[in-house]
Design a protein around this motif. Structure first.
Motif, short mmCIF file in Angstrom:
data_model
loop_
_atom_site.label_atom_id
_atom_site.label_comp_id
_atom_site.label_asym_id
_atom_site.label_seq_id
_atom_site.Cartn_x
_atom_site.Cartn_y
_atom_site.Cartn_z
N LEU A 34 0.84 -1.19 0.00
CA LEU A 34 0.00 0.00 0.00
C LEU A 34 0.87 1.24 0.00
O LEU A 34 2.06 1.18 0.38
CB LEU A 34 -0.87 0.01 1.26
N GLY A 35 0.28 2.36 -0.38
CA GLY A 35 1.09 3.57 -0.39
C GLY A 35 0.27 4.83 -0.21
O GLY A 35 -0.94 4.85 -0.43
N VAL A 48 4.95 9.18 -1.30
CA VAL A 48 5.40 9.68 0.00
C VAL A 48 5.88 8.53 0.88
O VAL A 48 6.95 8.62 1.49
CB VAL A 48 4.25 10.42 0.71
N ALA A 49 5.10 7.46 0.94
CA ALA A 49 5.43 6.34 1.81
C ALA A 49 4.75 5.09 1.29
O ALA A 49 3.65 5.16 0.74
CB ALA A 49 4.97 6.62 3.24
N THR A 50 5.42 3.96 1.47
CA THR A 50 4.84 2.68 1.10
C THR A 50 5.02 1.69 2.25
O THR A 50 5.94 1.84 3.08
CB THR A 50 5.47 2.08 -0.17
N THR A 77 -7.71 -0.56 6.40
CA THR A 77 -7.43 0.86 6.57
C THR A 77 -5.92 1.11 6.57
O THR A 77 -5.15 0.35 7.15
CB THR A 77 -8.05 1.39 7.87
N ILE A 78 -5.55 2.20 5.90
CA ILE A 78 -4.16 2.66 5.85
C ILE A 78 -4.09 3.99 6.59
O ILE A 78 -5.00 4.80 6.48
CB ILE A 78 -3.71 2.91 4.39
N PHE A 79 -3.01 4.20 7.31
CA PHE A 79 -2.85 5.42 8.07
C PHE A 79 -1.55 6.14 7.66
O PHE A 79 -0.58 5.51 7.22
CB PHE A 79 -2.78 5.13 9.57
N ILE A 97 -3.67 1.05 -3.30
CA ILE A 97 -3.20 -0.33 -3.28
C ILE A 97 -2.32 -0.45 -4.51
O ILE A 97 -2.79 -0.32 -5.63
CB ILE A 97 -4.36 -1.33 -3.33
N LEU A 98 -1.02 -0.63 -4.30
CA LEU A 98 -0.05 -0.45 -5.38
C LEU A 98 -0.33 -1.36 -6.57
O LEU A 98 -0.02 -1.00 -7.70
CB LEU A 98 1.36 -0.66 -4.84
N ARG A 99 -0.91 -2.50 -6.34
CA ARG A 99 -1.12 -3.47 -7.40
C ARG A 99 -2.19 -2.99 -8.40
O ARG A 99 -2.20 -3.44 -9.55
CB ARG A 99 -1.55 -4.79 -6.76
N PHE A 100 -3.09 -2.09 -7.97
CA PHE A 100 -4.24 -1.73 -8.78
C PHE A 100 -4.19 -0.26 -9.19
O PHE A 100 -3.61 0.57 -8.50
CB PHE A 100 -5.54 -2.02 -8.00
N PRO A 101 -4.83 0.09 -10.31
CA PRO A 101 -4.73 1.45 -10.85
C PRO A 101 -5.74 2.44 -10.29
O PRO A 101 -5.94 3.52 -10.86
CB PRO A 101 -4.97 1.24 -12.34
N PHE A 102 -6.38 2.11 -9.18
CA PHE A 102 -7.46 2.96 -8.68
C PHE A 102 -6.96 3.99 -7.66
O PHE A 102 -6.08 3.72 -6.86
CB PHE A 102 -8.54 2.09 -8.01
#
Length: 113
Positions: A34-35, A48-50, A77-79, A97-102
């Motif tokens: 995630l990022g 910025v961060a992954t 959830t990502i914080f 979600i790095l794998r997907f283009p959304f």
């Protein structure tokens, strides 16, 4: 289809702190990296961060020691905890979600006195 909803952006004074959240729906993201990204006016979107699925983190040099990315797989959830904020942190912040283009709609962070 993955939907991402960011929240927590605000106007804050230099040196202040903010905590951003991003809830993902449509897919269990526990298996994915995630990022957080940001885009300032007139600039390209930057990472910025992954955080990997094993919670290994990486940060762009400009935020190291000030920002912390984390994840709660049970809540999808990502914080992003942001401390010692600077005016140059002003941007719209997005999670991914790095794998997907959304992308989500983003949340505005403004650092100004």
């Amino acid at each position: 289809q993955v939907q991402l909803v960011e929240s927590g952006g605000a106007l804050v004074q230099p040196g202040g702190s903010l905590s951003l959240s991003c809830v993902a729906t449509g897919r269990d993201f526990s298996a994915y990296a995630l990022g957080w990204f940001r885009q300032a006016p007139g600039k390209q979107r930057e990472s910025v961060a992954t955080i990997s699925r094993d919670s290994i983190t990486n940060y762009v040099d400009s935020v190291k020691g000030r920002f912390t990315i984390s994840r709660d797989n049970g809540k999808n959830t990502i914080f992003l905890q942001m401390n010692s904020l600077k005016p140059e942190d002003t941007a719209v912040y997005y999670c991914k979600i790095l794998r997907f283009p959304f992308w989500g709609q983003g949340t505005q962070v403004t650092v100004s006195s």
